[in-house]
Scaffold this active site. Sequence first.
Site, PDB file in Angstrom:
ATOM      1  N   HIS A   1       2.559  -2.615  -1.900  1.00 17.08           N
ATOM      2  CA  HIS A   1       3.483  -3.748  -1.787  1.00 17.08           C
ATOM      3  C   HIS A   1       4.706  -3.333  -0.977  1.00 17.08           C
ATOM      4  O   HIS A   1       5.252  -2.253  -1.199  1.00 17.08           O
ATOM      5  CB  HIS A   1       3.901  -4.229  -3.183  1.00 17.08           C
ATOM      6  CG  HIS A   1       4.786  -5.421  -3.107  1.00 17.08           C
ATOM      7  ND1 HIS A   1       4.300  -6.677  -2.801  1.00 17.08           N
ATOM      8  CD2 HIS A   1       6.127  -5.558  -3.226  1.00 17.08           C
ATOM      9  CE1 HIS A   1       5.311  -7.529  -2.751  1.00 17.08           C
ATOM     10  NE2 HIS A   1       6.436  -6.875  -3.007  1.00 17.08           N
TER      11      HIS A   1
ATOM     12  N   ASP B   1      -2.467  -5.520 -12.320  1.00 16.57           N
ATOM     13  CA  ASP B   1      -2.796  -6.092 -13.636  1.00 16.57           C
ATOM     14  C   ASP B   1      -2.862  -7.611 -13.443  1.00 16.57           C
ATOM     15  O   ASP B   1      -2.987  -8.079 -12.305  1.00 16.57           O
ATOM     16  CB  ASP B   1      -1.812  -5.609 -14.715  1.00 16.57           C
ATOM     17  CG  ASP B   1      -0.388  -6.081 -14.454  1.00 16.57           C
ATOM     18  OD1 ASP B   1      -0.177  -6.905 -13.531  1.00 16.57           O
ATOM     19  OD2 ASP B   1       0.517  -5.631 -15.179  1.00 16.57           O
TER      20      ASP B   1
HETATM   21  C1  GAR Z   1       1.787  -4.343   4.539  1.00 17.31           C
HETATM   22  O1  GAR Z   1       3.179  -4.281   4.785  1.00 17.31           O
HETATM   23  C2  GAR Z   1       1.530  -4.452   3.049  1.00 17.31           C
HETATM   24  O2  GAR Z   1       2.439  -3.737   2.260  1.00 17.31           O
HETATM   25  C3  GAR Z   1       1.700  -5.933   2.834  1.00 17.31           C
HETATM   26  O3  GAR Z   1       1.087  -6.532   3.945  1.00 17.31           O
HETATM   27  C4  GAR Z   1       1.197  -5.654   5.067  1.00 17.31           C
HETATM   28  C5  GAR Z   1      -0.202  -5.455   5.619  1.00 17.31           C
HETATM   29  O4  GAR Z   1      -0.173  -4.761   6.829  1.00 17.31           O
HETATM   30  N1  GAR Z   1       1.083  -6.358   1.596  1.00 17.31           N
HETATM   31  C6  GAR Z   1       1.556  -7.353   0.869  1.00 17.31           C
HETATM   32  O5  GAR Z   1       2.541  -7.997   1.174  1.00 17.31           O
HETATM   33  C7  GAR Z   1       0.781  -7.635  -0.395  1.00 17.31           C
HETATM   34  N2  GAR Z   1       1.496  -8.515  -1.258  1.00 17.31           N
HETATM   35  P1  GAR Z   1      -1.514  -4.149   7.415  1.00 17.31           P
HETATM   36  O6  GAR Z   1      -2.560  -5.278   7.409  1.00 17.31           O
HETATM   37  O7  GAR Z   1      -1.141  -3.746   8.806  1.00 17.31           O
HETATM   38  O8  GAR Z   1      -1.931  -3.012   6.553  1.00 17.31           O
END
Ligand code: GAR
Length: 268
Positions: free
Chosen positions: A159, A191
Amino acid sequence: MANQIRIGALISGGGTNLQAIIDSCESGAIDGRMVFVGTDNPRAKGLARAEACQIPSFIVDYGAIIRQFRDDPDPRALPRDFDIEEISTRQTLVSKDADQEKINRFLQTRAIAEAALIREMERRPFDLLVLAGFMRNLTPYFIDRVNTTPGSPRIMNIHPALLPAFPGVDGYGDTFRYGCKVGGCTVHFIDYGEDSGPIIGQAAFDILEDDTLDSVKKKGLALEWKLYPECIQKFAENRLKTVKMTYTLDNGRIYERTVVKVVENRLL
Ligand code: GAR
């Protein structure tokens, strides 16, 4: 290698975290191999990364499933082992005060999509499921069918914020707009809540006067690519232990929480 863990991934977008995990498997920084990549988004750019590495992939088109059930709420589309009463009591994603019809529709459409995910995943056995930019909340229907050993969760998420601050879909944006001086990312087991499960690891960076949302995202992502593989490797080494902790507050209230302990030596 015989002791490599089998990792499955779910993505929704560009898949840079997926790439960091695949690369860490290749380099040996993770004792594991990626056995599938699934997505809810037919246009996810990360699918090309899976293809380039010859990793099997699949699509469960959530958008199409949700539209289809909205237009034709045919109960035969629901998985046969779906019990709305039972899932409703366990879910914490939608407020229990919300309109029951709305809660039901959410849980029903997600169960249809999640059953499709499970069907695909069952074809490729895995030890750990990593959510790598997967932008759908998973309900107890799915979670309980993956976490089948009590006390041994095996769905990890990354996250883009220092949880429990700023859960939701725009962690870096929320951090930046709030005016935080520090941002960061969190890896945790999921969870039933939204971004609320026990924390495995966190990494932080300073937010400076001249930072922009863009530069904050860049700093954060660079940390994610390091943190996620490190946490996965601890799982591969069997060093993550979830324990229920009880804390007695000064006012006598008892506070309970499941936390992750990172042990030094591999657990037997
Ligand atoms: C990342 O920053 C990840 O932490 C976030 O989406 C991005 C995906 O980047 N995830 C969330 O926000 C989940 N709630 P990526 O597709 O380049 O790995």
